[in-house]
Design a protein around this motif. Structure first.
Motif, PDB file in Angstrom:
ATOM      1  N   LYS A 177      -1.610  -1.656   2.725  1.00  0.00           N
ATOM      2  CA  LYS A 177      -3.021  -1.348   2.480  1.00  0.00           C
ATOM      3  C   LYS A 177      -3.400   0.003   3.072  1.00  0.00           C
ATOM      4  CE  LYS A 177      -6.430  -4.134   2.753  1.00  0.00           C
ATOM      5  NZ  LYS A 177      -7.424  -5.093   3.285  1.00  0.00           N
ATOM      6  N   THR A 178      -2.973   0.258   4.302  1.00  0.00           N
ATOM      7  CA  THR A 178      -3.295   1.535   4.942  1.00  0.00           C
ATOM      8  C   THR A 178      -2.646   2.691   4.195  1.00  0.00           C
ATOM      9  OG1 THR A 178      -3.533   0.496   7.112  1.00  0.00           O
ATOM     10  CG2 THR A 178      -3.110   2.871   7.067  1.00  0.00           C
ATOM     11  N   ARG A 179      -1.386   2.519   3.834  1.00  0.00           N
ATOM     12  CA  ARG A 179      -0.674   3.586   3.124  1.00  0.00           C
ATOM     13  C   ARG A 179      -1.307   3.858   1.763  1.00  0.00           C
ATOM     14  NH1 ARG A 179       5.234   1.233   3.448  1.00  0.00           N
ATOM     15  NH2 ARG A 179       5.605   2.813   1.836  1.00  0.00           N
ATOM     16  N   PHE A 180      -1.704   2.783   1.059  1.00  0.00           N
ATOM     17  CA  PHE A 180      -2.311   2.973  -0.254  1.00  0.00           C
ATOM     18  C   PHE A 180      -3.696   3.599  -0.133  1.00  0.00           C
ATOM     19  CE2 PHE A 180      -4.811   1.091  -3.857  1.00  0.00           C
ATOM     20  CZ  PHE A 180      -4.322   1.969  -4.811  1.00  0.00           C
ATOM     21  N   GLN A 181      -4.455   3.217   0.890  1.00  0.00           N
ATOM     22  CA  GLN A 181      -5.784   3.800   1.062  1.00  0.00           C
ATOM     23  C   GLN A 181      -5.688   5.310   1.286  1.00  0.00           C
ATOM     24  OE1 GLN A 181      -8.771   1.627   2.939  1.00  0.00           O
ATOM     25  NE2 GLN A 181      -9.815   3.376   3.850  1.00  0.00           N
ATOM     26  N   GLU A 182      -4.725   5.724   2.104  1.00  0.00           N
ATOM     27  CA  GLU A 182      -4.549   7.158   2.351  1.00  0.00           C
ATOM     28  C   GLU A 182      -4.190   7.892   1.064  1.00  0.00           C
ATOM     29  OE1 GLU A 182      -1.552   7.143   5.331  1.00  0.00           O
ATOM     30  OE2 GLU A 182      -2.936   6.646   6.977  1.00  0.00           O
ATOM     31  N   LEU A 183      -3.297   7.294   0.265  1.00  0.00           N
ATOM     32  CA  LEU A 183      -2.889   7.926  -0.985  1.00  0.00           C
ATOM     33  C   LEU A 183      -4.038   7.950  -1.991  1.00  0.00           C
ATOM     34  CD1 LEU A 183      -0.641   9.196  -2.664  1.00  0.00           C
ATOM     35  CD2 LEU A 183       0.068   6.887  -3.341  1.00  0.00           C
ATOM     36  N   ALA A 184      -4.799   6.846  -2.055  1.00  0.00           N
ATOM     37  CA  ALA A 184      -5.915   6.771  -3.000  1.00  0.00           C
ATOM     38  C   ALA A 184      -6.992   7.792  -2.655  1.00  0.00           C
ATOM     39  CB  ALA A 184      -6.501   5.362  -2.997  1.00  0.00           C
ATOM     40  N   GLN A 185      -7.279   7.944  -1.373  1.00  0.00           N
ATOM     41  CA  GLN A 185      -8.279   8.935  -0.959  1.00  0.00           C
ATOM     42  C   GLN A 185      -7.839  10.336  -1.353  1.00  0.00           C
ATOM     43  OE1 GLN A 185     -11.231   8.550   0.250  1.00  0.00           O
ATOM     44  NE2 GLN A 185     -11.387   6.691   1.467  1.00  0.00           N
ATOM     45  N   ALA A 186      -6.547  10.613  -1.171  1.00  0.00           N
ATOM     46  CA  ALA A 186      -6.038  11.944  -1.507  1.00  0.00           C
ATOM     47  C   ALA A 186      -6.001  12.168  -3.013  1.00  0.00           C
ATOM     48  CB  ALA A 186      -4.637  12.123  -0.917  1.00  0.00           C
ATOM     49  N   ARG A 187      -5.639  11.122  -3.777  1.00  0.00           N
ATOM     50  CA  ARG A 187      -5.464  11.262  -5.222  1.00  0.00           C
ATOM     51  C   ARG A 187      -6.786  11.182  -5.986  1.00  0.00           C
ATOM     52  NH1 ARG A 187      -1.200   9.554  -8.632  1.00  0.00           N
ATOM     53  NH2 ARG A 187       0.164   9.969  -6.848  1.00  0.00           N
ATOM     54  N   PHE A 188      -7.634  10.196  -5.604  1.00  0.00           N
ATOM     55  CA  PHE A 188      -8.849   9.937  -6.375  1.00  0.00           C
ATOM     56  C   PHE A 188     -10.141  10.302  -5.642  1.00  0.00           C
ATOM     57  CE2 PHE A 188      -5.675   6.720  -7.641  1.00  0.00           C
ATOM     58  CZ  PHE A 188      -5.502   7.085  -8.970  1.00  0.00           C
ATOM     59  N   GLY A 189     -10.039  10.493  -4.328  1.00  0.00           N
ATOM     60  CA  GLY A 189     -11.232  10.812  -3.557  1.00  0.00           C
ATOM     61  C   GLY A 189     -12.117   9.612  -3.277  1.00  0.00           C
ATOM     62  N   VAL A 190     -11.615   8.402  -3.536  1.00  0.00           N
ATOM     63  CA  VAL A 190     -12.384   7.180  -3.276  1.00  0.00           C
ATOM     64  C   VAL A 190     -11.464   6.144  -2.637  1.00  0.00           C
ATOM     65  CG1 VAL A 190     -14.006   7.538  -5.181  1.00  0.00           C
ATOM     66  CG2 VAL A 190     -11.886   6.262  -5.575  1.00  0.00           C
ATOM     67  N   ALA A 191     -12.084   5.168  -1.968  1.00  0.00           N
ATOM     68  CA  ALA A 191     -11.306   4.091  -1.357  1.00  0.00           C
ATOM     69  C   ALA A 191     -10.989   3.021  -2.401  1.00  0.00           C
ATOM     70  CB  ALA A 191     -12.090   3.466  -0.206  1.00  0.00           C
ATOM     71  N   PRO A 192      -9.845   2.368  -2.300  1.00  0.00           N
ATOM     72  CA  PRO A 192      -9.511   1.296  -3.239  1.00  0.00           C
ATOM     73  C   PRO A 192     -10.428   0.088  -3.057  1.00  0.00           C
ATOM     74  CG  PRO A 192      -7.887   1.404  -1.483  1.00  0.00           C
ATOM     75  CD  PRO A 192      -8.771   2.595  -1.313  1.00  0.00           C
ATOM     76  N   VAL A 193     -10.591  -0.676  -4.126  1.00  0.00           N
ATOM     77  CA  VAL A 193     -11.429  -1.878  -4.107  1.00  0.00           C
ATOM     78  C   VAL A 193     -10.547  -3.092  -4.382  1.00  0.00           C
ATOM     79  CG1 VAL A 193     -13.342  -3.096  -5.208  1.00  0.00           C
ATOM     80  CG2 VAL A 193     -13.459  -0.613  -4.880  1.00  0.00           C
ATOM     81  N   TYR A 194     -10.627  -4.095  -3.498  1.00  0.00           N
ATOM     82  CA  TYR A 194      -9.846  -5.320  -3.657  1.00  0.00           C
ATOM     83  C   TYR A 194     -10.768  -6.439  -4.133  1.00  0.00           C
ATOM     84  CZ  TYR A 194      -6.211  -2.924  -1.036  1.00  0.00           C
ATOM     85  OH  TYR A 194      -5.252  -2.020  -0.625  1.00  0.00           O
ATOM     86  N   GLU A 195     -10.325  -7.157  -5.152  1.00  0.00           N
ATOM     87  CA  GLU A 195     -11.132  -8.243  -5.705  1.00  0.00           C
ATOM     88  C   GLU A 195     -10.310  -9.531  -5.752  1.00  0.00           C
ATOM     89  OE1 GLU A 195     -13.493  -9.515  -9.812  1.00  0.00           O
ATOM     90  OE2 GLU A 195     -12.428  -7.598  -9.683  1.00  0.00           O
ATOM     91  N   LEU A 196     -10.863 -10.586  -5.176  1.00  0.00           N
ATOM     92  CA  LEU A 196     -10.225 -11.902  -5.243  1.00  0.00           C
ATOM     93  C   LEU A 196     -10.526 -12.505  -6.610  1.00  0.00           C
ATOM     94  CD1 LEU A 196      -8.742 -14.263  -3.783  1.00  0.00           C
ATOM     95  CD2 LEU A 196     -11.004 -15.077  -3.086  1.00  0.00           C
ATOM     96  N   VAL A 197      -9.490 -12.763  -7.398  1.00  0.00           N
ATOM     97  CA  VAL A 197      -9.701 -13.266  -8.762  1.00  0.00           C
ATOM     98  C   VAL A 197      -9.320 -14.733  -8.920  1.00  0.00           C
ATOM     99  CG1 VAL A 197      -9.448 -10.998  -9.816  1.00  0.00           C
ATOM    100  CG2 VAL A 197      -7.424 -12.428  -9.501  1.00  0.00           C
ATOM    101  N   ALA A 198      -8.585 -15.297  -7.952  1.00  0.00           N
ATOM    102  CA  ALA A 198      -8.212 -16.711  -8.060  1.00  0.00           C
ATOM    103  C   ALA A 198      -7.821 -17.252  -6.695  1.00  0.00           C
ATOM    104  CB  ALA A 198      -7.058 -16.899  -9.045  1.00  0.00           C
ATOM    105  N   ALA A 199      -8.124 -18.527  -6.485  1.00  0.00           N
ATOM    106  CA  ALA A 199      -7.703 -19.265  -5.290  1.00  0.00           C
ATOM    107  C   ALA A 199      -7.305 -20.648  -5.777  1.00  0.00           C
ATOM    108  CB  ALA A 199      -8.819 -19.338  -4.260  1.00  0.00           C
ATOM    109  N   GLU A 200      -6.013 -20.916  -5.794  1.00  0.00           N
ATOM    110  CA  GLU A 200      -5.504 -22.133  -6.417  1.00  0.00           C
ATOM    111  C   GLU A 200      -4.749 -22.995  -5.415  1.00  0.00           C
ATOM    112  OE1 GLU A 200      -4.509 -20.405 -10.840  1.00  0.00           O
ATOM    113  OE2 GLU A 200      -3.202 -19.797  -9.166  1.00  0.00           O
ATOM    114  N   GLY A 201      -4.685 -24.294  -5.716  1.00  0.00           N
ATOM    115  CA  GLY A 201      -3.924 -25.219  -4.894  1.00  0.00           C
ATOM    116  C   GLY A 201      -4.786 -25.913  -3.861  1.00  0.00           C
TER     117      GLY A 201
END
Length: 249
Positions: A177-201
């Motif tokens: 997550k930390t590594r991707f956030q750094e790359l996303a900020q550099a590439r897109f200028g925004v922080a990544p957004v995480y969305e919970l789409v399912a919780a099963e079981g």
């Protein structure tokens, strides 16, 4: 295994059953047959000295609990970190089930004062020795398994170790997550957004699905036994996706 009949518990406890009830509260599990828990807390020094029965100690349940712990941790890591190779999973599990790690969990549960120790072991501070605490905790895990079976044992151990597992993974440079956030900020200028789409079981075997996106574009999906683990896997997939884009001509 001691079942039925009076047991000679340590005299300093006015109400040992109350001590056990408080421990069960901290453990997050109430035993149907409390003799399993009582046996888990009998060190061999007490069995020899007070009970005159070496077989009454916790070593057999410790043997069982060690196997239960190994399988629970292997199952959790396998499901939560699908992107990791076998070697990394083994290294994380080894740290999680080490005597030092188990003793830390035992202290968090205040297990030491519950132990039944012989006089010499008690005088030498046995209730705070890493190896005694780790062995007794494994015996408690064996007791939970005997009393309630695999699903409950996995749920109890999962609650105790999940946060530690996440910290160990991050410390071993697996914090995608930390590594991707750094790359996303550099590439897109925004922080990544995480969305919970399912919780099963069922509650004791929940599996979460998360998607991560940047600037409106979905870049990764992740599944895991916790939301944090699912986010880590999604971030890992997103990192792979972005690196693949860089490699394309």
């Amino acid at each position: 295994m001691i079942r039925g009949g009076p047991l000679r518990w340590r005299q300093e406890y006015v109400d040992y059953d109350n001590v056990l009830a408080e421990f069960e509260e901290r453990l997050g599990y109430r035993f149907k047959d409390q003799s399993y828990l009582k046996t888990a807390l009998i060190h061999k020094s007490y069995a020899n000295e007070q009970l005159r029965d070496p077989a009454a100690c916790n070593e057999r349940q410790e043997f069982l609990g060690d196997a239960v712990l190994d399988l629970v941790m292997a199952d959790y890591l396998f499901r939560s970190y699908a992107q990791l190779p076998e070697g990394e999973l083994s290294r994380i599990r080894s740290e999680l089930v080490s005597a030092k790690a188990l003793a830390k969990v035992a202290r968090q549960l205040n297990l030491g004062p519950c132990l039944q120790l012989g006089r010499g072991e008690r005088r030498s501070g046995g209730q705070d020795k890493d190896n005694l605490l780790a062995d007794a905790l494994e015996a408690v895990f064996g007791a939970v398994f005997l009393d309630a079976g695999w699903d409950v044992a996995r749920a109890v151990l999962g609650r105790l170790f999940e946060a530690t597992a996440v910290r160990v993974a991050q410390r071993k440079s697996l914090d995608y997550k930390t590594r991707f956030q750094e790359l996303a900020q550099a590439r897109f200028g925004v922080a990544p957004v995480y969305e919970l789409v399912a919780a099963e079981g069922p509650d004791h075997q929940r599996e979460y699905t998360v998607v991560v996106s940047c600037d409106g574009k979905t870049l990764g999906h992740g599944r895991g036994g916790s939301k944090k683990a699912a986010q880590q896997q999604a971030a890992c997939e997103a990192l792979v996706a972005l690196n693949t884009e860089n490699d394309e001509p």
